[in-house]
Design an enzyme around this catalytic site. Sequence first.
Site, PDB file in Angstrom:
ATOM      1  N   SER A 142       0.870  -1.181   0.000  1.00  0.00           N
ATOM      2  CA  SER A 142       0.000   0.000   0.000  1.00  0.00           C
ATOM      3  C   SER A 142       0.898   1.219   0.000  1.00  0.00           C
ATOM      4  O   SER A 142       2.063   1.148   0.401  1.00  0.00           O
ATOM      5  CB  SER A 142      -0.842  -0.011   1.280  1.00  0.00           C
ATOM      6  OG  SER A 142      -1.496   1.237   1.463  1.00  0.00           O
ATOM      7  N   TYR A 155      -2.163   0.121  10.650  1.00  0.00           N
ATOM      8  CA  TYR A 155      -2.176  -0.249   9.228  1.00  0.00           C
ATOM      9  C   TYR A 155      -0.893   0.221   8.556  1.00  0.00           C
ATOM     10  O   TYR A 155      -0.253  -0.528   7.808  1.00  0.00           O
ATOM     11  CB  TYR A 155      -3.404   0.360   8.550  1.00  0.00           C
ATOM     12  CG  TYR A 155      -3.539  -0.030   7.089  1.00  0.00           C
ATOM     13  CD1 TYR A 155      -3.727  -1.353   6.714  1.00  0.00           C
ATOM     14  CD2 TYR A 155      -3.482   0.934   6.086  1.00  0.00           C
ATOM     15  CE1 TYR A 155      -3.847  -1.709   5.379  1.00  0.00           C
ATOM     16  CE2 TYR A 155      -3.609   0.585   4.747  1.00  0.00           C
ATOM     17  CZ  TYR A 155      -3.786  -0.733   4.402  1.00  0.00           C
ATOM     18  OH  TYR A 155      -3.895  -1.093   3.080  1.00  0.00           O
TER      19      TYR A 155
HETATM   20  C1  8X3 Z   1      -4.989   1.809   1.204  1.00  0.00           C
HETATM   21  C2  8X3 Z   1      -4.412   3.180   1.164  1.00  0.00           C
HETATM   22  O1  8X3 Z   1      -4.612   5.525   2.163  1.00  0.00           O
HETATM   23  O2  8X3 Z   1      -6.199   3.891   2.959  1.00  0.00           O
HETATM   24  O3  8X3 Z   1      -4.031   0.815   1.296  1.00  0.00           O
HETATM   25  O4  8X3 Z   1      -3.894   3.771   3.633  1.00  0.00           O
HETATM   26  S1  8X3 Z   1      -4.808   4.104   2.551  1.00  0.00           S
END
Ligand code: 8X3
Length: 257
Positions: A142, A155
């Site tokens: 990502s 995340y």
């Molecule tokens: C998704 C991109 O901006 O939501 O992997 O982290 S974000």
Amino acid sequence: MAAAPPAASRIAVVTGASSGIGAATARRLAEAGYRVVLTARRKDRIEALAEEIGAAGHTATAYPLDVTDRAAVDEFATAFRTIGVLVNNAGGALGADPVATGDPEQWRTMYETNVLGTLNLTQALLPKLDASGDGTIVIVSSTAGHATYEGGGGYVAAKHGAHVLAETLRLEIVGRPVRVIEIAPGMVRTDEFALTRFGGDTEKAAKVYQGVAEPLTADDVADTITWAVTRPPHVNIDLMVVRPRAQASNTKVHRES
Ligand code: 8X3
């Protein structure tokens, strides 16, 4: 379109194939001539997708699998002698809380799915990729694996882990017939990513994409993945960062009010 892959490297395993980028990638790789193995926890979803791909004249099989269950992953690996492609796509985000108040359980789950899930599949299938003589590992990370943002929390941490896994693995297996490709998507509107992140809160999920003219679709990313995978074997696309035109960085997004 590139020629169909040779027999030894014709199998492509896609994790998280029940929806979004994984499902779209499975469709595209099947169209490119791969025999696609669809894995995800949701059996009904991958079975339906396998049927759809089969009805379109391609080959797909469904294998229910939780990428965090190492024993199950090892058992899964015994089904193959050689495979050509492993797309580590399973993962996702949980929560958008600041570091100060984030839920450690969500951090742990994100590390387990985004990093250890990829590690499990990669370790279990690397000998089979090697044996194909032309293997490709794709890690769907990502833009969150390359720069942080407020509320990115666990995340961002997990996706940085996935990025580092890709970089380290590429160094360590150089000389072996296996490529390591990282695809880092930015804003992609899928049915589930934002909804899962916000625990099913449709309003919060919709806000992510509010006013953004054209977020990427799962198929845009699948197209990128399939392009990278179908380059000639000596061409390794190390990393591709893919964003919608309206997104200049993780925090700079053009929104029409
Ligand atoms: C998704 C991109 O901006 O939501 O992997 O982290 S974000």
